[in-house]
Design an enzyme around this catalytic site. Structure first.
Site: not given
Length: 364
Positions: A39, A331, A328
């Protein structure tokens, strides 16, 4: 009349020089850039699969020109930054959207929740593990052979391209340190687990080598124990979880050694290691040097440190996004990615890259 003609000729020469200089600058430093990962660099491959690991909704992409794309960030990821620095005029497309001639500039295979191990991240639903990403790459290569005419032309072309590979984070976050869902922490000590991961990673990287990859950028695992999610579980909300960071360092040390191993044993290959852990440590220990004021909380999220639940659809994020290291629960912000990407491309400290940085790799 003769003087005017001479001036006109000089102007033509200057314009031609400017044009050729622009053309030279416009050419990327390498013909293509391939991306493998999770991600941290996924740019849309998870959008159409059944997964909880998705980011194709606002406020993700709030600062990205195209809005939400599937990037787990407010803006650019590290590979977006690196692709710009390599001279590409557009971002590398996700595998799910890469078609025709576009694949000759490279493809991004990264998938959120993916790991080196196939089972990693399974509690989040579908994802494309590193083995799956390598299989997708093999499919791309068969198309490259067709586009370029034969295997020799394809091999020559691919040997000049840069391959960014960054996995391992989820093998800790969504596997080893999730004992309720996975048995790995009961089966392996942290040292044994790092060894097992590196052995499997080596096989995957050699498979890529066997399909034409020659210039590899192996990106180490960052400080997962310092993420807002990890900090939300610590007593004071500020102290990094050392047992997680220590395990990450064991992996990184072996990854750096793997670079030496592969450089010795894979003919005509060039492997480099990017010390993401060290670069991140720099941001967290000297935040004011980089313009950061918040290092322990997400800009968008729910609960303690904005790190217990990740950024929800249409949630209002913080306004001072350039002052946050984390976007977040897990990340980095675009502001942090800009620094990490730039230092991966052109090392600012001797520890940023080993044995050299991406800029040098591209030139070789």
């Amino acid at each position: 009349m003769g003087v005017d003609f001479k001036k006109w000729l000089e102007l033509c020469v200057i314009l031609l020089l400017c044009f050729y200089t622009y053309e030279a600058q416009a050419q990327p430093q390498v013909p293509c850039f391939f991306v493998f990962g999770d991600s941290l660099v996924d740019n849309g491959n998870n959008n159409q699969i059944t997964s909880l690991a998705k980011a194709n909704y606002l406020p993700y992409g709030i600062d990205f020109p195209r809005g939400p794309t599937g990037r787990f960030c407010n803006g650019k990821t590290t590979v977006d930054v690196i692709s710009e620095l390599l001279g590409f005029d557009s971002y590398i497309p996700p595998y799910t959207q890469a078609r025709g001639q576009a694949i000759l500039k490279g493809v991004n295979y990264a998938s959120a929740a993916a790991g080196i191990r196939d089972e990693t991240g399974q509690q989040l639903g579908q994802r494309i593990s590193m083995s799956g990403q390598v299989n997708n790459y093999k499919n791309t290569i068969s198309q490259v052979v067709n586009l370029l005419g034969n295997e020799t032309a394809a091999a020559n072309y691919l040997s000049k391209c840069v391959y960014s590979v960054g996995l391992g984070s989820n093998d800790y976050l969504n596997n080893y340190f999730m004992p309720a869902a996975y048995s790995t922490s009961r089966r392996y000590t942290p040292q044994q687990y790092a060894d097992v991961l590196i052995q499997q990673y080596r096989q995957q990287l050699v498979a890529m080598y066997n399909y034409g990859a020659r210039k590899f950028v192996l990106i180490g695992v960052g400080q997962i124990g310092c993420s807002p999610n990890a900090l939300s579980k610590s007593a004071d909300g500020r102290t990094c979880v050392q047992r997680i960071n220590s395990a990450n360092q064991l992996f990184n040390n072996r990854l750096k050694s793997l670079v030496d191993d592969l450089n010795r044993n894979q003919p005509d290959s060039k492997f480099i290691y990017i010390n993401a852990y060290g670069i991140f440590q720099d941001l967290l220990t000297r935040p004011s040097n980089f313009g950061f004021t918040v290092t322990n909380a997400g800009c968008c999220g729910v609960g303690r440190n904005n790190g217990q639940i990740t950024c929800l659809p249409l949630q209002t994020p913080c306004r001072n996004r350039k002052e946050h290291v984390f976007w977040d629960a897990f990340h980095p912000t675009e502001a942090a990615n800009l620094i990490i990407g730039r230092r991966a491309y052109a090392a600012e400290s001797s520890s940023d890259a080993y044995p050299y940085d991406i800029r040098r790799l591209a030139q070789l």
